[in-house]
Design a protein around this motif. Structure first.
Motif, short mmCIF file in Angstrom:
data_model
loop_
_atom_site.label_atom_id
_atom_site.label_comp_id
_atom_site.label_asym_id
_atom_site.label_seq_id
_atom_site.Cartn_x
_atom_site.Cartn_y
_atom_site.Cartn_z
N ILE A 159 -2.92 -6.41 -3.20
CA ILE A 159 -4.35 -6.19 -2.95
C ILE A 159 -4.49 -5.10 -1.90
CG2 ILE A 159 -6.45 -7.19 -1.96
CD1 ILE A 159 -5.93 -8.25 -4.72
N PHE A 160 -5.34 -4.10 -2.17
CA PHE A 160 -5.69 -3.09 -1.19
C PHE A 160 -7.15 -3.28 -0.80
CE2 PHE A 160 -2.15 -1.13 -3.44
CZ PHE A 160 -1.41 -0.55 -2.42
N LYS A 161 -7.44 -3.21 0.52
CA LYS A 161 -8.82 -3.42 0.94
C LYS A 161 -9.10 -2.66 2.24
CE LYS A 161 -7.47 -8.01 2.70
NZ LYS A 161 -7.76 -9.46 2.62
N PRO A 162 -10.37 -2.25 2.42
CA PRO A 162 -10.75 -1.60 3.68
C PRO A 162 -10.82 -2.64 4.79
CG PRO A 162 -12.67 -1.93 2.30
CD PRO A 162 -11.49 -2.36 1.47
N LEU A 163 -10.74 -2.18 6.03
CA LEU A 163 -10.78 -3.10 7.16
C LEU A 163 -12.20 -3.47 7.56
CD1 LEU A 163 -7.99 -1.61 9.48
CD2 LEU A 163 -7.84 -3.58 7.93
#
Length: 317
Positions: A159-163
């Motif tokens: 999973i890639f996600k913004p902070l």
């Protein structure tokens, strides 16, 4: 003990009557006989060295057709209030930062801010969870494309996600085939200029992303599992997830024990832990939700539990 309590929130005219957690808090404060003063972020200002606000007296009702009555705005010092609930939703942008700095001026004069302003500034909701690595899944936080690609190569399903996202916005799952890996990394990192998080995919998400509410370091005994829609990897209610109440597991309670002392030390009176399977993924400190769903499913009054904790803190101080 009678208190003057203020709330900084998004416009009350636009909240969801059936789901809004801030409304549950206001009901509880009114039930205690406290004065309620309403503010939006735009109403905070600084003048002559004092943090002030245009604030309006507010009363609330359990009536979906007329659930609040707001009086005339007047200018008052923030420090005239005993307690202020900071309930402005993310994003945590410069305006949010400035608001916490104004609220901190009232804090130094004895007003209790829930949650403590320094902690709101210090603890990003995704990064805060990483302070407890024993509770977290494998992850990496970086803007470096090579490191992100290496993490994907190691864990295969990621999973890639913004902070700084909320409500499941801009969360991407990349499977072993790596389709669109490059463009997703480029987009989220803004070509290596923005730090993001990559996290090993947790297949337990199909059973729900659990929200556990904690009041002064103590867990509410039930969690709201936000179960993704078919074809989705995000359980967030804002992304269409379905909320199912569940009793905390032994592992959930262990995670709560791991973070409890830090929450109390940092003045984080009301937080929401996000747990997928056996792992802590976020610690929400800005404006945690899910009070209403848990109240309705289990006959709780979490808003009143919070007001009781606030009252106890004020008595101590």
């Amino acid at each position: 003990m009678s208190l003057k309590i203020g709330i900084v929130m998004d416009p009350i005219d636009g909240i969801n009557y059936k789901k809004d957690s801030s409304l549950a808090m206001l009901w509880a404060a009114q039930q205690k006989g406290w004065e309620i003063w309403y503010m939006e972020q735009k109403h905070l200002f600084l003048s002559d060295g004092k943090a002030r606000a245009k604030m309006a007296p507010l009363s609330v009702a359990m009536d979906p057709e007329a659930f609040f009555t707001r009086g005339e705005y007047q200018i008052e010092d923030l420090s005239s209030l005993d307690v202020i609930l900071m309930r402005k939703d993310p994003p945590f942008d410069n305006e949010f930062l400035y608001s916490t700095q104004l609220l901190a001026m009232a804090e130094t004069e004895g007003t209790m801010i829930v949650n403590r302003t320094q902690s709101l500034r210090d603890f990003n909701e995704k990064l805060f969870a990483t302070h407890f690595p024993q509770c977290c899944p494998p992850l990496i936080v970086t803007q470096d494309e090579a490191l992100l690609r290496a993490f994907h190569a190691e864990h295969k399903d990621v999973i890639f996600k913004p902070l700084d996202g909320m409500g499941g916005a801009s969360i991407f799952r990349i499977k072993e085939d790596g389709v669109n890996l490059g463009v997703i990394i480029e987009t989220l990192t803004e070509h290596g200029q923005q730090t993001i998080m990559a996290q090993k995919y947790l297949p337990e998400i199909v059973n729900g992303d659990k929200r556990i509410l904690m009041i002064d370091g103590e867990a509410v005994p039930y969690a709201l599992a936000r179960v993704p829609m078919a074809g989705e990897t995000r359980g967030n209610l804002a992304a269409g997830g379905r909320g199912e109440g569940r009793e905390l597991t032994d592992r959930d309670r262990w995670i709560c024990e791991q973070v409890s002392a830090t929450l109390k030390e940092k003045g984080l009176l009301f937080v929401g832990l996000d747990v997928i399977g056996d792992y802590l993924t976020e610690i929400n400190v800005t404006s945690p939700t899910c009070i209403r769903e848990l109240d309705n499913q289990f006959g709780l009054d979490i808003g009143m539990q919070l007001m009781n904790a606030i009252e106890e803190k004020r008595n101590i101080t």
